[in-house]
Design an enzyme around this catalytic site. Sequence first.
Site, PDB file in Angstrom:
ATOM      1  N   HIS A  78      -5.205  14.647  15.013  1.00  0.00           N
ATOM      2  CA  HIS A  78      -3.878  15.285  14.954  1.00  0.00           C
ATOM      3  C   HIS A  78      -4.221  16.898  15.834  1.00  0.00           C
ATOM      4  O   HIS A  78      -3.366  17.182  16.406  1.00  0.00           O
ATOM      5  CB  HIS A  78      -3.872  15.937  13.563  1.00  0.00           C
ATOM      6  CG  HIS A  78      -3.489  14.882  12.640  1.00  0.00           C
ATOM      7  ND1 HIS A  78      -2.889  13.529  13.057  1.00  0.00           N
ATOM      8  CD2 HIS A  78      -3.626  14.556  11.311  1.00  0.00           C
ATOM      9  CE1 HIS A  78      -3.032  12.757  12.040  1.00  0.00           C
ATOM     10  NE2 HIS A  78      -3.126  13.486  11.035  1.00  0.00           N
ATOM     11  N   HIS A  91       0.918  10.461  13.476  1.00  0.00           N
ATOM     12  CA  HIS A  91       2.203  10.870  13.092  1.00  0.00           C
ATOM     13  C   HIS A  91       2.581  12.367  13.428  1.00  0.00           C
ATOM     14  O   HIS A  91       3.641  12.746  13.302  1.00  0.00           O
ATOM     15  CB  HIS A  91       2.374  10.632  11.562  1.00  0.00           C
ATOM     16  CG  HIS A  91       1.708  11.207  10.756  1.00  0.00           C
ATOM     17  ND1 HIS A  91       0.449  11.258  10.186  1.00  0.00           N
ATOM     18  CD2 HIS A  91       1.906  12.381   9.834  1.00  0.00           C
ATOM     19  CE1 HIS A  91       0.033  12.013   9.481  1.00  0.00           C
ATOM     20  NE2 HIS A  91       0.840  12.622   9.281  1.00  0.00           N
ATOM     21  N   LEU A  97       2.501  13.599  16.287  1.00  0.00           N
ATOM     22  CA  LEU A  97       3.103  13.456  17.264  1.00  0.00           C
ATOM     23  C   LEU A  97       4.830  13.158  17.227  1.00  0.00           C
ATOM     24  O   LEU A  97       5.537  13.418  18.259  1.00  0.00           O
ATOM     25  CB  LEU A  97       2.615  12.609  18.414  1.00  0.00           C
ATOM     26  CG  LEU A  97       1.132  12.906  19.003  1.00  0.00           C
ATOM     27  CD1 LEU A  97       0.806  11.844  19.726  1.00  0.00           C
ATOM     28  CD2 LEU A  97       1.022  14.084  19.664  1.00  0.00           C
ATOM     29  N   GLY A  98       4.863  12.878  16.010  1.00  0.00           N
ATOM     30  CA  GLY A  98       6.219  12.506  15.821  1.00  0.00           C
ATOM     31  C   GLY A  98       6.823  13.987  15.077  1.00  0.00           C
ATOM     32  O   GLY A  98       8.167  13.736  14.885  1.00  0.00           O
ATOM     33  N   ASP A 121     -10.909  12.988  10.276  1.00  0.00           N
ATOM     34  CA  ASP A 121      -9.532  12.554   9.672  1.00  0.00           C
ATOM     35  C   ASP A 121      -8.270  13.409  10.266  1.00  0.00           C
ATOM     36  O   ASP A 121      -7.290  13.192  10.139  1.00  0.00           O
ATOM     37  CB  ASP A 121      -9.411  12.969   7.957  1.00  0.00           C
ATOM     38  CG  ASP A 121      -8.290  12.491   7.446  1.00  0.00           C
ATOM     39  OD1 ASP A 121      -8.010  11.152   7.741  1.00  0.00           O
ATOM     40  OD2 ASP A 121      -7.929  13.030   6.566  1.00  0.00           O
ATOM     41  N   GLY A 167       0.688  -1.260  -0.072  1.00  0.00           N
ATOM     42  CA  GLY A 167      -0.025  -0.099  -0.018  1.00  0.00           C
ATOM     43  C   GLY A 167       0.712   1.140  -0.166  1.00  0.00           C
ATOM     44  O   GLY A 167       2.144   1.399  -0.083  1.00  0.00           O
ATOM     45  N   ASP A 168      -0.047   2.393  -0.027  1.00  0.00           N
ATOM     46  CA  ASP A 168       0.640   3.949   0.076  1.00  0.00           C
ATOM     47  C   ASP A 168       1.644   4.313   0.966  1.00  0.00           C
ATOM     48  O   ASP A 168       2.694   4.629   1.068  1.00  0.00           O
ATOM     49  CB  ASP A 168      -0.784   4.535  -0.087  1.00  0.00           C
ATOM     50  CG  ASP A 168      -0.254   5.961  -0.535  1.00  0.00           C
ATOM     51  OD1 ASP A 168       0.138   6.338  -1.508  1.00  0.00           O
ATOM     52  OD2 ASP A 168      -0.573   6.805   0.515  1.00  0.00           O
TER      53      ASP A 168
HETATM   54  N1  LIG Z   1      -1.430   6.825   2.912  1.00  0.00           N
HETATM   55  C1  LIG Z   1      -0.955   7.669   4.179  1.00  0.00           C
HETATM   56  O1  LIG Z   1      -0.447   8.674   4.029  1.00  0.00           O
HETATM   57  C2  LIG Z   1      -1.671   7.513   5.446  1.00  0.00           C
HETATM   58  C3  LIG Z   1      -1.453   8.688   6.283  1.00  0.00           C
HETATM   59  C4  LIG Z   1      -1.751   8.316   7.808  1.00  0.00           C
HETATM   60  C5  LIG Z   1      -2.735   7.305   8.082  1.00  0.00           C
HETATM   61  N2  LIG Z   1      -2.992   6.364   7.178  1.00  0.00           N
HETATM   62  C6  LIG Z   1      -3.618   4.973   7.157  1.00  0.00           C
HETATM   63  O2  LIG Z   1      -2.833   4.014   7.264  1.00  0.00           O
HETATM   64  C7  LIG Z   1      -3.283   2.839   6.783  1.00  0.00           C
HETATM   65  C8  LIG Z   1      -3.025   2.220   5.393  1.00  0.00           C
HETATM   66  O3  LIG Z   1      -3.131   3.423   4.420  1.00  0.00           O
HETATM   67  P1  LIG Z   1      -2.861   3.259   2.911  1.00  0.00           P
HETATM   68  O4  LIG Z   1      -2.879   4.518   2.370  1.00  0.00           O
HETATM   69  O5  LIG Z   1      -1.331   2.626   2.850  1.00  0.00           O
HETATM   70  O6  LIG Z   1      -3.870   2.196   2.448  1.00  0.00           O
HETATM   71  P2  LIG Z   1      -3.975   1.739   1.122  1.00  0.00           P
HETATM   72  O7  LIG Z   1      -2.887   1.705   0.257  1.00  0.00           O
HETATM   73  O8  LIG Z   1      -5.537   1.983   0.720  1.00  0.00           O
HETATM   74  O9  LIG Z   1      -4.079   0.120   1.704  1.00  0.00           O
HETATM   75  C9  LIG Z   1      -2.979  -0.641   2.197  1.00  0.00           C
HETATM   76  C10 LIG Z   1      -3.074  -2.057   1.520  1.00  0.00           C
HETATM   77  O10 LIG Z   1      -3.979  -2.647   2.162  1.00  0.00           O
HETATM   78  C11 LIG Z   1      -4.843  -3.659   1.071  1.00  0.00           C
HETATM   79  N3  LIG Z   1      -6.251  -3.146   1.194  1.00  0.00           N
HETATM   80  C12 LIG Z   1      -6.760  -2.149   0.275  1.00  0.00           C
HETATM   81  N4  LIG Z   1      -8.170  -1.970   0.549  1.00  0.00           N
HETATM   82  C13 LIG Z   1      -8.444  -3.179   1.121  1.00  0.00           C
HETATM   83  C14 LIG Z   1      -9.566  -3.894   1.390  1.00  0.00           C
HETATM   84  N5  LIG Z   1     -10.827  -3.252   1.047  1.00  0.00           N
HETATM   85  N6  LIG Z   1      -9.723  -4.918   2.022  1.00  0.00           N
HETATM   86  C15 LIG Z   1      -8.616  -5.637   2.413  1.00  0.00           C
HETATM   87  N7  LIG Z   1      -7.175  -5.080   1.907  1.00  0.00           N
HETATM   88  C16 LIG Z   1      -7.236  -3.987   1.420  1.00  0.00           C
HETATM   89  C17 LIG Z   1      -3.956  -3.327   0.008  1.00  0.00           C
HETATM   90  O11 LIG Z   1      -2.977  -4.555  -0.209  1.00  0.00           O
HETATM   91  P3  LIG Z   1      -3.444  -5.919  -0.811  1.00  0.00           P
HETATM   92  O12 LIG Z   1      -4.669  -5.902  -1.827  1.00  0.00           O
HETATM   93  O13 LIG Z   1      -2.193  -6.172  -1.521  1.00  0.00           O
HETATM   94  O14 LIG Z   1      -3.734  -6.940   0.530  1.00  0.00           O
HETATM   95  C18 LIG Z   1      -3.454  -2.156   0.015  1.00  0.00           C
HETATM   96  O15 LIG Z   1      -2.207  -2.208  -0.741  1.00  0.00           O
HETATM   97  C19 LIG Z   1      -4.906   3.089   6.697  1.00  0.00           C
HETATM   98  O16 LIG Z   1      -5.605   2.969   8.065  1.00  0.00           O
HETATM   99  C20 LIG Z   1      -4.700   4.816   6.841  1.00  0.00           C
HETATM  100  O17 LIG Z   1      -6.003   5.347   7.107  1.00  0.00           O
HETATM  101  C21 LIG Z   1      -2.544   6.406   5.816  1.00  0.00           C
END
Ligand SMILES: NC(=O)c1ccc[n+]([C@@H]2O[C@H](COP(=O)([O-])OP(=O)(O)OC[C@H]3O[C@@H](n4cnc5c(N)ncnc54)[C@H](OP(=O)(O)O)[C@@H]3O)[C@@H](O)[C@H]2O)c1
Length: 488
Positions: free
Chosen positions: A246, A184, A186-187, A241, A16-17
Amino acid sequence: VSDSKPLDIVVVGASGDLAHKKVYPALFALYSQGLLPEKFHVYGFARSEFDESAFRERIESNLTCRYVPESSCASQMEAFLERCSYMSGQYDDPESFKALKASMADRHDKAANRLFYLAIPPKVFSDAVRSLGEAGLADEAETNGHWSRVVIEKPFGRDRASSDALSRDIAAVFDEDQTYRIDHYLGKEVVQNLMVLRFANLIFEPVWNNLYISRVQLSWLEDLDVGGRGGYFDHYGIIRDVMQNHLLQILSLLTMESPLDLGQQVRNEKVKVLSAIDPVRMDELVVGQYTANTYKGREQCGYLEEDKVAPDSITPTYAASVLHIRNRRWEGVPFLLRAAKGMDRKLTEIHVQFRHVPGNVFCPMRNNCLPPNELVIRVQPDEAIFIRFINKVPGLGMKIDTGELDLTYAKAYDHIIPDAYESLILDVIKGERGLFIREDELAASWDIFTPVLHQLEEERVQPEPYPFGTKGPEKADTLADRYRARWR
Ligand SMILES: NC(=O)c1ccc[n+]([C@@H]2O[C@H](COP(=O)([O-])OP(=O)(O)OC[C@H]3O[C@@H](n4cnc5c(N)ncnc54)[C@H](OP(=O)(O)O)[C@@H]3O)[C@@H](O)[C@H]2O)c1
């Protein structure tokens, strides 16, 4: 890191992202500074199929050598990537995690510490935690004298009830002491400095109260849209969000009492001050939604036209509210909070506005007074602390003006400012919990916003439209006017 045991880091959701943009680059930054144990391995886990080399290439594209000379950059990256492997599996399948466990057992001859970073969407948090438990990955390590810790990303639920349910699911597998809820912000360097500023200096504390401070403003603004995360954002909105986490975290560090240590006691003090904040009232909340506009020469669609956003969505992309802390130190001081996307700038800033000087001889009868002192703490971008004060303009005669003591980090320090994730992941490895959110803290912060979030949804309150790239809805100015404030 003093612990010499091997360390296994498992990035769940490695495709993921967040994993690519933040977690792996932060791990590489720690590695390149010699801050990871000598023996460590990073396991990527997600459902997608990757062969190892494709996965490593994907990670590599986001690594940067901020801490190593250019000449050794390539070799450092290669050495790091050799310690990164990938395994495909299902989050709700304990067998997948048992396979991971077997692979971990093969790698080290002695028991390793385990860090699970859940970089997955909230809807699969509980499944993944349950599977970790059923695979024996959560508690086994503790009883063998080595640790097992889980990092959870926000959002922690959508309201108090769903947050409690998530906490129960986690608690069924990991003890609270093993659970690191990450915010994040807090970091971030300047946020970490808030406690130093307040408690390591003498000059602020005596005036840090309602006798000397008239109001405080906290702003989190972005000149961006929802950036391909329309589906996620539409389910949560800007209050969940940004504001509930935050901004409340920053507010609690700004207003809590002095803690007795930098660990549990910080969290105790944060809970106390959060518990003293009244739930937000609907008449002290303005919500908005950005509409289409031309911004910086490009056509920007409105929020309702974003991909995966419901065409009749009432999800706010803008929120302004006023919080009140009912304790002796802060009663009577309004805390004006604002969080928004689609604004005319990117800025996270705290403004502490002091009162006018009583009997000020430089503005008798309060006529033509210059603005009173103000402390400005800029979290991002361009980290800085300013104090605005009244000063005599050099020259004959008594002309006074507003001057500024300026501690802009880029000018004051010749240091690399670490990314928040580097700092927080290092804390997890060291077992320092002060900057992570405890369950009771989370509950107290949901109590502040849950009633108004439910009311917004039940009454389908329509957000005020504002053109993308502007200052947000005018109604927010009317709200600030009530407290004789202007949004900064
Ligand atoms: N991106 C940011 O900058 C950021 C910032 C702060 C907090 N967060 C939090 O960090 C967490 C991950 O964020 P992210 O942006 O990396 O999320 P993401 O890219 O949407 O998802 C991460 C991985 O989870 C799996 N996934 C996605 N949707 C799914 C679903 N419906 N069911 C099961 N698996 C699924 C996918 O991997 P596979 O399909 O390969 O399993 C995906 O690559 C979230 O809780 C988000 O709120 C993100």
